[in-house]
Write a protein that holds these residues in place. Structure first.
Motif, short mmCIF file in Angstrom:
data_model
loop_
_atom_site.label_atom_id
_atom_site.label_comp_id
_atom_site.label_asym_id
_atom_site.label_seq_id
_atom_site.Cartn_x
_atom_site.Cartn_y
_atom_site.Cartn_z
N ILE A 176 -3.85 -0.77 -1.52
CA ILE A 176 -4.23 0.61 -1.84
C ILE A 176 -3.06 1.29 -2.53
O ILE A 176 -2.12 1.77 -1.90
CB ILE A 176 -4.65 1.39 -0.58
CG1 ILE A 176 -5.86 0.75 0.08
CG2 ILE A 176 -4.94 2.85 -0.94
CD1 ILE A 176 -7.11 0.76 -0.77
N TYR A 222 -1.57 7.62 0.49
CA TYR A 222 -2.53 6.54 0.76
C TYR A 222 -3.98 6.98 0.55
O TYR A 222 -4.75 6.31 -0.14
CB TYR A 222 -2.33 6.04 2.19
CG TYR A 222 -3.28 4.94 2.59
CD1 TYR A 222 -2.99 3.61 2.31
CD2 TYR A 222 -4.46 5.22 3.27
CE1 TYR A 222 -3.85 2.59 2.68
CE2 TYR A 222 -5.32 4.22 3.65
CZ TYR A 222 -5.02 2.90 3.36
OH TYR A 222 -5.90 1.90 3.72
N THR A 266 -5.63 0.72 7.54
CA THR A 266 -4.60 0.47 6.53
C THR A 266 -4.93 -0.84 5.82
O THR A 266 -5.01 -1.89 6.45
CB THR A 266 -3.21 0.38 7.17
OG1 THR A 266 -2.90 1.64 7.77
CG2 THR A 266 -2.16 0.04 6.14
N CYS A 311 0.85 -1.19 0.00
CA CYS A 311 0.00 0.00 0.00
C CYS A 311 0.89 1.24 0.00
O CYS A 311 2.09 1.18 0.28
CB CYS A 311 -0.96 0.02 1.19
SG CYS A 311 -0.15 0.20 2.79
#
Length: 374
Positions: free
Chosen positions: A174, A302, A170, A123
């Protein structure tokens, strides 16, 4: 007898890592490791490697205590976790003498250097988000950072879609949605994202008609502004009301522009304020909160990467619906982009109601009221 040569830093690090790999690491031992070593353990376990030290320690400790969870697990962070992360980021900032003087109440085009897009990670990092949390733009407030991105600026047909999201959890995977080449993988991450703890999101769908009225840039910025306002004013009753078509993205709504919202109800956080991180180099006018633009932010931050997935999947789903309404154009395949097959279909069948008449080559063509070429 000669002295033994001093072990290199890398050799000592490898020895420590091997020892911890064999013995089973406890939280206190994680905290004694440096960031490079922690990331080595994370990579070995298939976990995300982004974030400051306290986040890495928590991720590893959670993995040990939840050994039935794999690399696609979701980690929830509480408000206290974020406070701890912010304190860690503040200490790191002080140590590195990072200048955050640009974090003012006004949109800034000059931001501290961000982490580059990294391949083979699970991510994106929260680089700018953590900088903002570490140095609040308004004292004695709780900051919520919103990521913003769009999908569909270039196609000849269909809407442009903008998404905005606050994502506390989280989630592995991503990254910039354009780098996720398999549609089913985007769908999987999208479903995990919208069900993640604490998420608040909004998606603005701007019709082809509106794009023709104001141009694609202004339509995109308008959508971003609508999406951010949607996140800030989520109405939980609309989200859960059964049979309410006003909160559903649908091809049947092709003449209008609208916003849908989802996620958790708006939290009662004292003195909560918002700050939006917007992909690109422009900031929409009359934004409902302070914001800044980040060039190529969808591959660097993010929250923006999460918004890019929300926007992309929503638009692709709409294009699949449009394909059933207008099967001559094969919209499911090219999603409205100007491929040779699409251009050939327009030349043969004319324009559908969702084609953008101000885009070349359509703007050089004349159509009757039914979209047939004159």
């Amino acid at each position: 007898m000669g002295q033994r040569p001093a072990a290199s830093v890398q050799q000592r690090r490898s020895a420590r890592l091997q020892k911890w790999h064999l013995s089973g690491v406890e939280d206190s031992q994680y905290r004694s490791m440096n960031v490079v070593e922690l990331r080595g353990l994370l990579r070995e376990r298939g976990l995300a490697v982004s974030g400051v030290k306290s986040l890495l320690v928590k991720r590893l400790n959670d993995y040990v205590t939840n050994d039935n969870l794999g690399p696609n697990r979701t980690i929830e962070f509480s408000q206290q976790d974020y406070s701890n992360i912010a304190q860690e980021a503040k200490r790191a900032r002080a140590e590195s003498q990072l200048d955050l003087s640009e974090n003012t109440l006004q949109p800034s085009s000059k931001t501290p250097p961000l982490a580059p897009s990294v391949d083979n990670v699970h991510c994106l990092p929260r680089t700018r988000e953590l900088q903002l949390l570490a140095a609040p733009i308004v004292p004695d407030t709780n900051l919520a950072v919103i990521g913003v991105d769009e999908a569909g600026r270039g196609p000849l047909a269909g809407p442009v879609v903008a998404a905005a999201a606050i994502v506390p959890a989280t989630i592995a995977g991503i990254i910039d949605s354009k780098k996720i080449t398999k549609e089913d993988e985007r769908e999987r991450i999208y479903e995990e994202l919208i069900r993640s703890p604490g998420i608040r999101y909004a998606v603005a769908v701007i019709s082809a008609k509106r794009i023709d009225e104001v141009n694609i840039l202004q339509a995109t910025l308008e959508g971003m502004r609508m999406a951010v306002a949607g996140v800030m004013n989520i109405d939980r009753e609309i989200q859960v009301e059964k049979g309410n078509d006003s909160n559903v993205a649908s091809a049947e709504r092709n003449d209008s522009s609208y916003v849908i919202t989802g996620g958790s109800p708006k939290r009662e956080v004292p003195n909560e304020i918002y700050y939006a991180l917007i992909d690109g180099n422009k900031v929409p006018k009359e934004m409902p909160c302070q914001c800044e633009s980040l060039v190529k932010g969808d591959g660097r931050e993010y929250s923006i990467g999460a918004a890019s997935i929300l926007a992309k999947v929503t638009r692709d789903r709409l294009m699949h619906e449009y394909d059933k309404m207008y099967p001559k154009y094969n919209l499911s395949q090219h999603k409205g982009y100007p491929t040779a097959a699409h251009m050939s279909a327009v030349g043969k069948f004319g324009a559908s109601p969702i084609h953008r008449r101000t885009f070349a080559p359509l703007k050089h063509m004349k159509f009757d009221e039914h979209g047939n070429i004159m």
